[in-house]
Each structure stands twice: as C-alpha cells, then as structure tokens.
Write an enzyme that holds these catalytic residues in place. Structure first.
Site, short mmCIF file in Angstrom:
data_model
loop_
_atom_site.label_atom_id
_atom_site.label_comp_id
_atom_site.label_asym_id
_atom_site.label_seq_id
_atom_site.Cartn_x
_atom_site.Cartn_y
_atom_site.Cartn_z
N CYS A 81 0.84 -1.21 0.00
CA CYS A 81 0.00 0.00 0.00
C CYS A 81 0.88 1.26 0.00
CB CYS A 81 -0.99 -0.05 1.16
SG CYS A 81 -2.36 1.11 0.95
N HIS A 180 -3.98 -5.01 0.71
CA HIS A 180 -3.36 -5.47 1.95
C HIS A 180 -3.41 -7.00 2.03
CE1 HIS A 180 -2.69 -1.60 3.90
NE2 HIS A 180 -3.75 -1.21 3.23
N GLU A 182 -1.95 -8.85 4.09
CA GLU A 182 -2.00 -9.27 5.50
C GLU A 182 -3.41 -9.18 6.06
OE1 GLU A 182 -1.05 -6.43 4.41
OE2 GLU A 182 -1.59 -4.81 5.77
#
Lengths: 202, 258
Positions: A81, A180, A182
């Site tokens: 990001c 993202h 994660e």
C-alpha cells in the site's frame, strides 16, 4: 529459514504483518537498528497511513544509505500500500519525492477505494505469484492514491478486476502491492507465500 | 469497483463483549477473543470493534485480545480515540482503520493530526442518528453537553477530506433485529444535492433489511451486531441469502470463499 525484516517508519500495521508472516511459517521481525537491513532476505515496507507523516524517512541519511545500498544489491523489497507508493519518484499526497527506485508519480484518485476486489490475473495465471489462488479470489484494498502503471519500466503489472487500479507490480527485486495481503484472509497469506517462492524458490 | 461489505460488529464495554440495546442496556456476550476469531474464520468482510466504555484511555486488555487473535480480516476500531498517538498504538495492535465521532467536529486540530498520520482513507465518521419529532438529527459530545447537528450537515465530511466513509447508526433500533428505520434511507435520498456516497449502516439490521440497504447506490456496506454473536454461521447465511436475492452479486459470493 528466511530473515524477513519489517521497516517500522512510523506508519504501518506492524502487528498484522508480524501475525501473518508467523501464520505462513516465516517469522518476521521489526528492524531495530539500521545495520540489520543489509542482512535481510526480504525487506517489507508496510503501509497503513498517510504519505505526509512518512516523508521524514527521506531526511534520515543513515537509513537512506542502508536502504539504497540494499536496493542496489538487488535484494528483494516488498512494499505494501503506502509502502509500495513510496518506491516511486513523487507522491502527490505529501507533495514530496519518494525513494525514486521506480519511475512515475503516485496520484490522487477521485474516489476512495475501500473494500474487496478480484484481480485481473490474465497473463500471470501460470506465474508463481498466482500459485494456489483462484481466479475469483478477492483482496482487501484501502487507499485514496495509487501508484502508476509504467508498463514501459515495470516487468509485470496485475490490475484489479475493473482494470483501473494497478494492484501488484514486479520489477526486478522490487514488488509493490496496492492492497493489503495481510488483511486479505487466506488468499492474502497465499500471495505472501508466493512472493517468497518467487524470490527464493522455497 | 469493490464489493459491498458485510461487517461483523463487536460492542465492548469495560473490557467485556456485550449485547447492546440502543447503547443503553447491555448484557455480557462472551469472550472478545473467541468472537474475533470466529468472525475472522467465517469470512466477514470487515470487523468493527466499538468500545463504548467512555474511558479516557485505550484499553490495553482489549488491544491485547485483538493482537492475540491474529485476525486476518480488516479491523476498524472506534471509542476513546483522543489523538494521533492513540491511532499509532492501535495500528501496532492490528487495527487498520479508525471510527471517529466527537473529534470530527470539536477538535479539528487533533483530527488533522490523525488525518496526516493515518490518511483519510482510514477514517470512518460515526454518525449516530435519531428522529427528534421534527427532524432526523445527529449529535456529538462536547464536554458534558450533547450538541445537536442536522443530519444533512454531516454529509460534508467526506468532501472536506475528514473521512472516507460514514457509519450511519440507527441508535433507537440498535440491537433490535429487523427494526432498522428505513425512513433514514428516504432522508438520504432527499439529500440528493449532497455527496452521500460511502454509507455504511448499523443498528437493527437483519438479512432482509441488509438486502434492501445494499441495493442503494450510496451503500458500501452493512454492519451486523448482536444478531451474529451467538451464531457465527449466520454471517454465511446472510451472505448467501443476499447473493440469492440480488442479481448483481453485491457482496463477495460464498462459493468463491475458501
């Protein structure tokens, strides 16, 4: 075991990244002194935040020296990001330069892109990065600026389903992800694992 | 561009997960950690954690539970956020976005600090709304006072760059499954001259109401509260029912998960 280091430059959901690397079996730790950078197998630049508050990083000469050296040696760097946006020449959000390891300007979009989207994998379907993923797996985006699609300079770009948001790029040792991983549940963990496979064939 | 979101909401009071009714009555609802793990496991699109304890600091216990959960679903956190230092702490514990209310109106310097730190894409404005007999109004707290604000006036926040989404909360019907007041939607339609995109809704939403809300062009997600705490599988039912009712696949399809 690979030495994965996360650069804590003030911005970033460090907790989530450590969790997810633990989950995929490659524990990561935060850089606590700059000399650790040169020993990393993968350096991760996290990114939940504004480019405005991260611009101080460029004034830290000791850090910049280590980072530039790491990049010049073609060591793998993963930007997520904002972390991916910082790799470019100029960021409209902070009205300041980035690392300039990639050419182009990170521009403001005319909307906030928040939510889950599929990716348009097209020619990358049989690429290692796509291994284990389904064509309609979704990933979590949350951004108001986006990095450019410099196909002249960048080896591989994956767009989102609408073909408007450059979502992943690879260029030599640099990999940038606009969404993202994660926070993209199981499919996000697969992408991170695939990136390690891509660089280290593990 | 992106799918509309189904959001699981956890209301926390004094470090306990609670079932909340109109933010006035509460009863214990089990462990925060297990609820987080369950929502993560059942693939909600986002989790809202709202701490309504009204204490002047973040709860270390609650944050530790968030961290321990290893949640791989985006988390938006609201309640007790005072400044950018609080936001920094939240990010370290696994939070991705913040939900702000009072700071949006009363402490604009602190709002700017937060915005400069986390970016407005990661700020959601919490808009509690109720009908006062004449108008639909919202409010915010200033010291011990409740400041009334016309509903239409909140819709300048995205334009001004203060936030990226609105969480419209039907306070009166919070906790009453299926009672979300659809007149709020009419009110938003009446504000057609304003930029109303980016609305999330919470308070008394069931599957049917959720389907109705998701059809609106300004809706980007619906947040479910008490209804799904005991039966996490409900979120899967909600997702598949909404997909069955819709011809446009508004939310991520259950079949493509896992």
């Amino acid at each position: 075991m690979k030495n994965i280091k996360i650069l804590n430059y003030g911005n970033g959901n460090i907790g989530s990244l450590i969790n997810v690397f633990n989950f995929i079996g490659y524990p990561a730790s935060v850089v606590t002194n700059y000399e650790q950078i040169s020993k990393a197998d993968l350096l991760v630049l996290p990114g939940v935040g504004s480019a405005v508050s991260s611009s101080f990083i460029f004034d830290d000469k000791a850090l910049m020296e280590q980072l530039n050296l790491f990049n010049e040696k073609n060591n793998p760097i993963l930007g997520i990001c904002l972390g991916a946006q910082l790799l470019f020449e100029y960021l409209e959000e902070s009205k300041s330069h980035g690392f300039s390891w990639e050419r182009g300007i990170v521009k403001k979009m005319n909307f906030y892109n928040t939510g889950w989207s599929e990716l348009n994998w097209n020619q990358l379907v049989n690429y290692k990065i796509h291994s284990g993923l389904k064509i309609n797996d979704c990933f979590y985006f949350n951004h108001g600026y986006m990095f450019p699609n410099n196909e002249d300079f960048i080896q591989k770009v994956v767009f989102d389903k609408s073909l408007t948001i450059p979502s992943i790029y690879f260029n030599g040792n640099l990999c940038g992800i606009q969404f993202h991983p994660e926070k993209s549940q199981l499919q996000g963990t697969k992408i991170l694992k695939n990136i390690l496979k891509f660089y280290y064939d593990i | 561009m992106t799918y509309k979101r189904l959001i699981g909401t956890l209301i926390v009071k004094d470090d306990f997960l609670v079932k909340s009714y109109g933010f006035n009555f509460y009863r214990p609802a089990g462990g925060i950690l297990s609820a987080l793990i369950n929502l993560d496991w059942w693939f909600v699109d986002e989790i809202f954690i709202i701490d309504i304890s009204q204490k002047d600091q973040l709860s270390v216990k609650l944050l530790s539970e968030i961290k321990k959960s290893g949640c791989k679903t985006p988390i938006t956190y609201g309640g007790g956020i005072r400044n950018s230092d609080d936001v920094k702490v939240l990010l370290q514990y696994g939070v991705d976005r913040v939900l702000l209310e009072t700071l949006l109106y009363s402490e604009t310097n602190k709002l700017s600090e937060i915005k400069n730190f986390i970016g407005s894409q990661a700020i959601v404005a919490s808009i509690p709304i109720y009908f006062d007999g004449n108008d639909y109004v919202s409010w915010y707290h200033l010291s011990k006072f409740k400041i009334r604000i016309l509903f239409k006036d909140v819709f300048s926040l995205i334009d001004s760059g203060a936030c990226s989404e609105y969480l419209i909360v039907d306070v009166n019907n919070e906790g009453k499954e299926g009672y979300f007041n659809l007149k709020i939607i009419e009110e938003i339609h009446n504000l057609s001259n304003l930029f109303t995109n980016g609305c999330l809704f919470y308070g008394g939403i069931d599957v049917n109401i959720g389907s109705i809300l998701l059809k609106e062009s300004f809706t980007v997600g619906v947040a479910y509260g008490n209804v799904n705490l005991e039966k996490e599988l409900n979120m899967i039912k909600i997702r598949s029912t909404i997909n069955d009712k819709s011809s446009t696949n508004e939310v991520r399809n259950l079949n493509i998960l896992r």
